[in-house]
Motif scaffolding. Structure first.
Motif, PDB file in Angstrom:
ATOM      1  N   ALA A 239       0.877  -1.246  -0.078  1.00 21.31           N
ATOM      2  CA  ALA A 239       0.020  -0.001  -0.017  1.00 21.31           C
ATOM      3  C   ALA A 239       0.784   1.197   0.008  1.00 21.31           C
ATOM      4  O   ALA A 239       2.089   1.038   0.482  1.00 21.31           O
ATOM      5  CB  ALA A 239      -0.778  -0.020   1.262  1.00 21.31           C
ATOM      6  N   PRO A 240       0.145   2.375  -0.431  1.00 20.86           N
ATOM      7  CA  PRO A 240       1.123   3.706  -0.356  1.00 20.86           C
ATOM      8  C   PRO A 240       1.479   3.976   1.030  1.00 20.86           C
ATOM      9  O   PRO A 240       0.834   3.658   1.960  1.00 20.86           O
ATOM     10  CB  PRO A 240       0.151   4.657  -0.792  1.00 20.86           C
ATOM     11  CG  PRO A 240      -0.876   3.958  -1.644  1.00 20.86           C
ATOM     12  CD  PRO A 240      -1.011   2.571  -1.124  1.00 20.86           C
ATOM     13  N   ALA A 241       2.635   5.076   1.100  1.00 22.70           N
ATOM     14  CA  ALA A 241       3.286   5.203   2.466  1.00 22.70           C
ATOM     15  C   ALA A 241       2.220   5.584   3.788  1.00 22.70           C
ATOM     16  O   ALA A 241       2.311   5.390   4.797  1.00 22.70           O
ATOM     17  CB  ALA A 241       4.274   5.949   2.138  1.00 22.70           C
ATOM     18  N   PRO A 242       1.011   6.656   3.007  1.00 20.92           N
ATOM     19  CA  PRO A 242       0.208   6.997   4.110  1.00 20.92           C
ATOM     20  C   PRO A 242      -0.595   5.788   4.630  1.00 20.92           C
ATOM     21  O   PRO A 242      -0.822   6.147   5.632  1.00 20.92           O
ATOM     22  CB  PRO A 242      -0.371   8.135   3.321  1.00 20.92           C
ATOM     23  CG  PRO A 242       0.296   8.411   2.123  1.00 20.92           C
ATOM     24  CD  PRO A 242       1.235   7.445   1.790  1.00 20.92           C
ATOM     25  N   VAL A 243      -0.970   5.010   3.767  1.00 14.83           N
ATOM     26  CA  VAL A 243      -1.725   3.941   4.196  1.00 14.83           C
ATOM     27  C   VAL A 243      -1.010   2.897   5.245  1.00 14.83           C
ATOM     28  O   VAL A 243      -1.478   2.751   6.229  1.00 14.83           O
ATOM     29  CB  VAL A 243      -2.318   3.039   3.087  1.00 14.83           C
ATOM     30  CG1 VAL A 243      -3.126   1.733   3.524  1.00 14.83           C
ATOM     31  CG2 VAL A 243      -3.162   3.770   2.137  1.00 14.83           C
ATOM     32  N   SER A 244       0.421   2.892   4.816  1.00 19.75           N
ATOM     33  CA  SER A 244       1.301   2.173   5.870  1.00 19.75           C
ATOM     34  C   SER A 244       1.287   2.900   7.162  1.00 19.75           C
ATOM     35  O   SER A 244       1.070   2.155   8.219  1.00 19.75           O
ATOM     36  CB  SER A 244       2.464   1.867   5.175  1.00 19.75           C
ATOM     37  OG  SER A 244       2.337   1.208   4.015  1.00 19.75           O
ATOM     38  N   ALA A 245       1.487   4.048   7.128  1.00 19.59           N
ATOM     39  CA  ALA A 245       1.642   4.750   8.472  1.00 19.59           C
ATOM     40  C   ALA A 245       0.251   4.676   9.289  1.00 19.59           C
ATOM     41  O   ALA A 245       0.226   4.393  10.193  1.00 19.59           O
ATOM     42  CB  ALA A 245       1.744   6.196   8.084  1.00 19.59           C
ATOM     43  N   LEU A 246      -1.052   4.588   8.475  1.00 19.37           N
ATOM     44  CA  LEU A 246      -2.055   4.549   9.213  1.00 19.37           C
ATOM     45  C   LEU A 246      -2.505   3.067   9.652  1.00 19.37           C
ATOM     46  O   LEU A 246      -2.857   3.116  10.905  1.00 19.37           O
ATOM     47  CB  LEU A 246      -3.404   4.773   8.252  1.00 19.37           C
ATOM     48  CG  LEU A 246      -4.824   4.931   8.496  1.00 19.37           C
ATOM     49  CD1 LEU A 246      -4.844   6.590   9.089  1.00 19.37           C
ATOM     50  CD2 LEU A 246      -5.669   4.990   7.400  1.00 19.37           C
ATOM     51  N   LEU A 247      -2.078   2.148   8.752  1.00 14.07           N
ATOM     52  CA  LEU A 247      -2.245   0.689   9.382  1.00 14.07           C
ATOM     53  C   LEU A 247      -1.267   0.599  10.496  1.00 14.07           C
ATOM     54  O   LEU A 247      -1.805  -0.179  11.591  1.00 14.07           O
ATOM     55  CB  LEU A 247      -1.715  -0.220   8.273  1.00 14.07           C
ATOM     56  CG  LEU A 247      -2.548  -0.453   7.108  1.00 14.07           C
ATOM     57  CD1 LEU A 247      -2.035  -1.299   6.076  1.00 14.07           C
ATOM     58  CD2 LEU A 247      -4.032  -0.659   7.395  1.00 14.07           C
ATOM     59  N   LYS A 304      10.413  -0.819   4.130  1.00 14.17           N
ATOM     60  CA  LYS A 304       8.806  -0.986   4.652  1.00 14.17           C
ATOM     61  C   LYS A 304       8.757  -2.494   5.161  1.00 14.17           C
ATOM     62  O   LYS A 304       8.221  -2.279   6.223  1.00 14.17           O
ATOM     63  CB  LYS A 304       7.864  -0.736   3.672  1.00 14.17           C
ATOM     64  CG  LYS A 304       7.696   0.920   3.315  1.00 14.17           C
ATOM     65  CD  LYS A 304       6.793   0.976   2.217  1.00 14.17           C
ATOM     66  CE  LYS A 304       5.355   0.787   2.615  1.00 14.17           C
ATOM     67  NZ  LYS A 304       4.312   1.276   1.594  1.00 14.17           N
ATOM     68  N   LYS A 305       9.365  -3.422   4.797  1.00 14.54           N
ATOM     69  CA  LYS A 305       9.148  -4.727   5.244  1.00 14.54           C
ATOM     70  C   LYS A 305       9.878  -4.947   6.581  1.00 14.54           C
ATOM     71  O   LYS A 305       9.368  -5.599   7.552  1.00 14.54           O
ATOM     72  CB  LYS A 305       9.534  -5.839   4.258  1.00 14.54           C
ATOM     73  CG  LYS A 305       8.462  -6.217   3.269  1.00 14.54           C
ATOM     74  CD  LYS A 305       8.395  -7.554   2.851  1.00 14.54           C
ATOM     75  CE  LYS A 305       7.433  -8.044   2.227  1.00 14.54           C
ATOM     76  NZ  LYS A 305       7.475  -9.359   1.746  1.00 14.54           N
ATOM     77  N   ARG A 306      11.063  -4.263   6.564  1.00 11.36           N
ATOM     78  CA  ARG A 306      11.592  -4.166   7.818  1.00 11.36           C
ATOM     79  C   ARG A 306      11.020  -3.563   9.008  1.00 11.36           C
ATOM     80  O   ARG A 306      11.017  -3.985  10.090  1.00 11.36           O
ATOM     81  CB  ARG A 306      13.242  -3.707   7.699  1.00 11.36           C
ATOM     82  CG  ARG A 306      13.856  -3.651   9.084  1.00 11.36           C
ATOM     83  CD  ARG A 306      15.664  -3.340   8.740  1.00 11.36           C
ATOM     84  NE  ARG A 306      16.040  -4.281   8.050  1.00 11.36           N
ATOM     85  CZ  ARG A 306      17.574  -4.308   7.835  1.00 11.36           C
ATOM     86  NH1 ARG A 306      18.345  -3.358   8.680  1.00 11.36           N
ATOM     87  NH2 ARG A 306      18.017  -5.030   6.975  1.00 11.36           N
ATOM     88  N   LEU A 307      10.394  -2.453   8.617  1.00 17.01           N
ATOM     89  CA  LEU A 307       9.403  -1.719   9.455  1.00 17.01           C
ATOM     90  C   LEU A 307       8.273  -2.339   9.814  1.00 17.01           C
ATOM     91  O   LEU A 307       7.528  -2.549  11.086  1.00 17.01           O
ATOM     92  CB  LEU A 307       9.120  -0.148   8.929  1.00 17.01           C
ATOM     93  CG  LEU A 307      10.230   0.829   8.650  1.00 17.01           C
ATOM     94  CD1 LEU A 307       9.821   1.895   8.031  1.00 17.01           C
ATOM     95  CD2 LEU A 307      10.926   1.071   9.972  1.00 17.01           C
ATOM     96  N   ALA A 308       7.670  -3.156   8.930  1.00 16.51           N
ATOM     97  CA  ALA A 308       6.389  -4.130   9.210  1.00 16.51           C
ATOM     98  C   ALA A 308       6.674  -5.097  10.177  1.00 16.51           C
ATOM     99  O   ALA A 308       5.844  -5.194  11.395  1.00 16.51           O
ATOM    100  CB  ALA A 308       6.082  -4.694   7.936  1.00 16.51           C
ATOM    101  N   TYR A 309       7.907  -5.751  10.201  1.00 16.96           N
ATOM    102  CA  TYR A 309       8.154  -6.908  11.193  1.00 16.96           C
ATOM    103  C   TYR A 309       8.568  -6.320  12.461  1.00 16.96           C
ATOM    104  O   TYR A 309       8.385  -6.516  13.603  1.00 16.96           O
ATOM    105  CB  TYR A 309       9.194  -7.625  10.635  1.00 16.96           C
ATOM    106  CG  TYR A 309       8.899  -8.839   9.652  1.00 16.96           C
ATOM    107  CD1 TYR A 309       8.059  -9.970  10.200  1.00 16.96           C
ATOM    108  CD2 TYR A 309       9.129  -8.803   8.523  1.00 16.96           C
ATOM    109  CE1 TYR A 309       7.801 -10.720   9.444  1.00 16.96           C
ATOM    110  CE2 TYR A 309       8.648  -9.566   7.584  1.00 16.96           C
ATOM    111  CZ  TYR A 309       8.019 -10.623   8.028  1.00 16.96           C
ATOM    112  OH  TYR A 309       7.566 -11.849   7.226  1.00 16.96           O
ATOM    113  N   ILE A 345       4.882   6.141  12.973  1.00 15.81           N
ATOM    114  CA  ILE A 345       4.425   6.873  11.937  1.00 15.81           C
ATOM    115  C   ILE A 345       5.460   7.839  11.350  1.00 15.81           C
ATOM    116  O   ILE A 345       5.561   7.797  10.352  1.00 15.81           O
ATOM    117  CB  ILE A 345       3.132   7.633  12.486  1.00 15.81           C
ATOM    118  CG1 ILE A 345       2.423   8.193  11.217  1.00 15.81           C
ATOM    119  CG2 ILE A 345       3.609   8.965  13.139  1.00 15.81           C
ATOM    120  CD1 ILE A 345       1.025   8.797  11.615  1.00 15.81           C
ATOM    121  N   THR A 346       6.456   8.176  12.343  1.00 16.37           N
ATOM    122  CA  THR A 346       7.553   8.991  11.846  1.00 16.37           C
ATOM    123  C   THR A 346       8.431   8.088  10.711  1.00 16.37           C
ATOM    124  O   THR A 346       8.797   8.720   9.842  1.00 16.37           O
ATOM    125  CB  THR A 346       8.631   9.176  12.986  1.00 16.37           C
ATOM    126  OG1 THR A 346       7.580  10.161  13.797  1.00 16.37           O
ATOM    127  CG2 THR A 346       9.552  10.017  12.528  1.00 16.37           C
TER     128      THR A 346
END
Length: 499
Positions: A239-247, A304-309, A345-346
């Motif tokens: 997903a776009p970065a704003p969505v990732s931040a939101l999730l 983003k995957k590193r941030l996800a985990y 979110i940062t």
């Protein structure tokens, strides 16, 4: 005229109604769409500020709709709901500004911002839910509102990620619904009650309560990304970065973690849950998730995957705090609800800036990025150090209180989990910072930027992570100040333990 009964509903509608209007706008209606987005976000800030003031002064805010005998939708405000709704409201404003800049030249913006607004409305509904059935209703609305955001790009990868997300979250929703209905048939209305409402139930029901707890935990654990229910989260990073931040920081994972807190403290009651042996199970799941997520993050080259985990790991600090009997650990878990949101979110804002400005999507591409984008990288550095737990960033406060709470409860294994997790956090964040600041940049970036005379990227992309990084530092430095997240979490813990 007394407006108190209408305030919770007004807070939900302040983003829902602009969202409905945004769906009706054409793609060229940039100014009107932006005006509706900002109007809804700012109005919600004002209304939530009013609610915070009222809750502190003893006002009762409750909106109630009877659907049928024995089934009511209730929106109400207590100290715990105010903590989550304040986080959601502030971060929604910042994310709205960021998303307007990030998606400036993208197609289907009206569709995106319409669902974006509905997503936040559902999150606020979850925060303000006064009983478990109302929580379930908004929990499912959140699933449906976020699915189009994950699939927004319309690519095969986006469609696949969205389908995986929907399969996981709908399955979790079914388990949550079954558990809630089963529990309501046993004890009647499930109004969230400080100290819990099941402790006085007949002992003959305790076996069913244990089974129901596991159903509720599984349903909530999907969105909270508890292992092994976390598989959707890395897939949703398309997903776009704003969505990732939101999730990760505002909506989905926080809704699951918040739900676990509600069930432990305001449905079962933390002492009754402890007596049933449920906190031990929750603690083991949380600790496993914390370590597993950190280990998986080590091997991810995709930023983003590193941030996800990292999120998989970090959000479980909230559940870990809830699993330790005692107010100090509770404070640590609750305050992490806010602190993790600000820091994570940062990090996602910064990841979006690197991708949008330089075309950098991988850790291996980040050599020297701090020289090209110093302010973005400084904000990323603050968020990363906070996640590791280095003072004075807010993440240190979380780990300090979790450690103190574990020691006071005699749960010394929790301190071991915190130490191992912090070392792993350092192992996957510090190499990024080293690359960004100390390695020479490449001759050409994957995407050559249009250089600005003043700023390293568009202002609407630059200022949100700078502001949230500053908030992360302020939350750490002024943790003991009145109305700080820590002080508010302390108030909640005192009320939950009847002190």
């Amino acid at each position: 005229m007394n407006l108190d009964p209408y305030l919770p509903l007004a807070i939900v509608l302040s983003s829902a109604l602009p969202g409905v209007l945004i769906f009706l706008l054409g793609e060229d209606s940039y100014r009107l769409r932006t005006a509706l987005n900002m109007f809804g976000a700012l109005l919600k800030i004002v209304l939530v500020g009013w609610m915070i003031w009222g809750v502190f002064h003893g006002h009762v805010y409750e909106s109630r709709l009877t659907l049928m005998p024995g089934l009511e939708l209730v929106l109400s405000a207590d100290a715990l709901s105010v903590l989550f709704v304040a986080l959601s409201t502030v971060l929604w404003l910042v994310t709205t500004i960021y998303a307007i800049g990030y998606l400036e030249h993208s197609p289907n913006r009206s569709r995106f911002f319409g669902f974006f607004s509905l997503c936040v409305s559902a999150t606020v509904g979850i925060a303000l839910a006064g009983n478990l059935m109302t929580f379930v209703v908004f929990y499912e609305i959140l699933t449906l509102a976020t699915y189009p955001l994950v699939a927004h790009r319309g690519t095969p990868d986006a469609d696949h990620g969205a389908k995986v997300y929907l399969a996981y979250t709908m399955s979790g929703g079914v388990l949550l619904f079954v558990g809630a209905v089963w529990l309501q048939t046993l004890v009647g209305q499930l109004a969230f009650t400080q100290g819990g409402l099941l402790g006085a139930a007949p002992e003959a029901l305790h076996g069913q309560f244990i089974v129901i707890f596991f159903l509720l935990l599984a349903g909530l654990g999907v969105k909270a990304a508890l292992v092994p229910l976390h598989g959707w989260l890395p897939q949703a990073m398309i997903a776009p970065a704003p969505v990732s931040a939101l999730l990760h920081a505002v909506a989905v994972v926080k809704a699951g973690a918040f739900g676990i807190v509600r069930v432990v403290y305001d449905v079962y009651g933390v002492e009754f849950a402890h007596d049933l042996g449920l906190l031990t199970v929750l603690g083991v799941l949380a600790a496993t998730t914390i370590i597993y997520g950190s280990i998986k993050a080590l091997s991810q080259d995709g930023l983003k995957k590193r941030l996800a985990y990292s999120t998989v790991s970090q959000v479980s600090y909230i559940a870990l705090g809830a699993s330790v009997l005692g107010p100090i650990a509770t404070i640590g878990g609750l305050v992490h609800l806010v602190h993790q949101g600000i820091m994570k979110i940062t990090l996602f804002f910064c990841a979006g800036n690197y991708a949008e400005t330089l075309g950098v999507h991988r850790v291996s591409e980040m050599n020297g990025v701090g020289r090209r984008m110093p302010w973005t990288t400084l904000a990323f550095t603050v968020g990363a150090l906070g996640m590791i737990g280095i003072p004075p960033v807010a993440g240190f406060v979380t780990k300090w209180y979790l450690g103190l709470g574990a020691a006071s409860a005699g749960a010394y294994w929790v301190i071991g989990v915190l130490l191992v997790s912090s070392l792993l956090n350092a192992a996957y964040f510090l190499p990024i910072l080293y690359r960004a600041w100390f390695r020479p940049p490449p001759e050409h970036w994957p995407k050559e930027p249009v250089l600005s005379k003043r700023l390293e990227t568009a202002p609407s992309l630059l200022w949100p992570p700078v502001v949230t990084a500053l908030l992360a530092v302020i939350a750490g430095l002024l943790a003991a100040a009145p109305f700080s997240p820590l002080e508010w979490a302390t108030l909640i813990a005192e009320r939950e333990y009847g002190r």
